[in-house]
Design a protein around this motif. Sequence first.
Motif, mmCIF file in Angstrom:
data_model
loop_
_atom_site.group_PDB
_atom_site.id
_atom_site.type_symbol
_atom_site.label_atom_id
_atom_site.label_comp_id
_atom_site.label_asym_id
_atom_site.label_seq_id
_atom_site.Cartn_x
_atom_site.Cartn_y
_atom_site.Cartn_z
ATOM 1 N N SER A 164 0.836 -1.203 0.000
ATOM 2 C CA SER A 164 0.000 0.000 0.000
ATOM 3 C C SER A 164 0.868 1.250 0.000
ATOM 4 C CB SER A 164 -0.898 0.060 1.244
ATOM 5 O OG SER A 164 -1.818 -0.988 1.267
ATOM 6 N N TYR A 165 0.339 2.260 -0.655
ATOM 7 C CA TYR A 165 0.936 3.586 -0.619
ATOM 8 C C TYR A 165 -0.168 4.531 -0.155
ATOM 9 C CZ TYR A 165 2.622 8.133 -2.135
ATOM 10 O OH TYR A 165 2.993 9.451 -2.160
ATOM 11 N N VAL A 166 0.097 5.267 0.939
ATOM 12 C CA VAL A 166 -0.884 6.192 1.495
ATOM 13 C C VAL A 166 -0.212 7.545 1.679
ATOM 14 C CG1 VAL A 166 -2.502 6.620 3.381
ATOM 15 C CG2 VAL A 166 -1.944 4.267 2.750
ATOM 16 N N ARG A 167 -0.900 8.597 1.219
ATOM 17 C CA ARG A 167 -0.330 9.940 1.351
ATOM 18 C C ARG A 167 -1.445 10.931 1.648
ATOM 19 N NH1 ARG A 167 0.877 14.422 -2.398
ATOM 20 N NH2 ARG A 167 2.529 15.628 -1.417
ATOM 21 N N SER A 168 -1.192 11.748 2.645
ATOM 22 C CA SER A 168 -2.048 12.883 2.950
ATOM 23 C C SER A 168 -1.172 14.129 2.803
ATOM 24 C CB SER A 168 -2.617 12.769 4.364
ATOM 25 O OG SER A 168 -3.474 13.850 4.637
ATOM 26 N N ARG A 169 -1.454 14.919 1.764
ATOM 27 C CA ARG A 169 -0.605 16.066 1.434
ATOM 28 C C ARG A 169 -0.380 16.971 2.646
ATOM 29 N NH1 ARG A 169 -3.045 20.162 -2.473
ATOM 30 N NH2 ARG A 169 -4.272 18.316 -2.697
ATOM 31 N N ASN A 170 0.863 17.362 2.824
ATOM 32 C CA ASN A 170 1.304 18.242 3.912
ATOM 33 C C ASN A 170 1.156 17.618 5.293
ATOM 34 O OD1 ASN A 170 1.897 20.280 2.025
ATOM 35 N ND2 ASN A 170 -0.201 21.022 2.121
ATOM 36 N N TYR A 171 0.943 16.285 5.356
ATOM 37 C CA TYR A 171 0.845 15.648 6.661
ATOM 38 C C TYR A 171 1.728 14.400 6.750
ATOM 39 C CZ TYR A 171 -1.047 13.594 10.895
ATOM 40 O OH TYR A 171 -1.157 13.044 12.130
ATOM 41 N N TYR A 172 1.511 13.404 5.881
ATOM 42 C CA TYR A 172 2.346 12.206 5.945
ATOM 43 C C TYR A 172 2.321 11.449 4.624
ATOM 44 C CZ TYR A 172 -1.783 9.228 6.441
ATOM 45 O OH TYR A 172 -2.957 8.575 6.229
ATOM 46 N N GLU A 173 3.326 10.553 4.497
ATOM 47 C CA GLU A 173 3.430 9.619 3.387
ATOM 48 C C GLU A 173 3.837 8.281 3.977
ATOM 49 O OE1 GLU A 173 5.320 9.867 -0.978
ATOM 50 O OE2 GLU A 173 6.783 10.096 0.631
#
Length: 180
Positions: A75-84
């Motif tokens: 899985s790849y999960v990213r929340s812009r300006n918060y975490y990757e």
Amino acid sequence: MTRPSHTPLRLFLILTLLFLALPKLQAQQTSAGRWQFGGGIGANFGSGFTNITLAPGAIYNFNQYVAAGVGLQGSYVRSRNYYESYIYGGSLLGLFTPIPQVQLSAELEQLRVNTTYDLGYQPFVNGTTSRERNFWNTALYLGAGYRVQNVTIGVRYNVLFDDDDGVYSEPFMPFIRVYF
């Protein structure tokens, strides 16, 4: 801090290729009739949020009641300006089908989680802009589902759930399991 290596991304790409090759593998195994291949693909996109998951799996049917298998997950999960976050690992699955419509399961899952948090510029912390959290997460799911041919819809419960595990927010998880 340094960014995580691209090894998880490479693993994710390898898993994608494996998942795409499963129909060919399944066609080669149909003569035996005991092997089934399947898994899941997931994609979730929102305002500044991305979640892409690939989870191929294979099971071996010992008889009409008992099956066991293995699975991979990336899985790849990213929340812009918060975490990757890169999440990858595997699982062992046991299935018991007492009657054709009911499937009980036990699944041991081991995931590696590599997360980089974006802290923004912090001038009093040596200009640090990110923090990493890397750990292994173990889950043991017990589940039950309603089965129609190759598809099972149900719910599973993580008996090892910990509020601080950083992977899942709840111990209960619905599932749709498909094997061909």
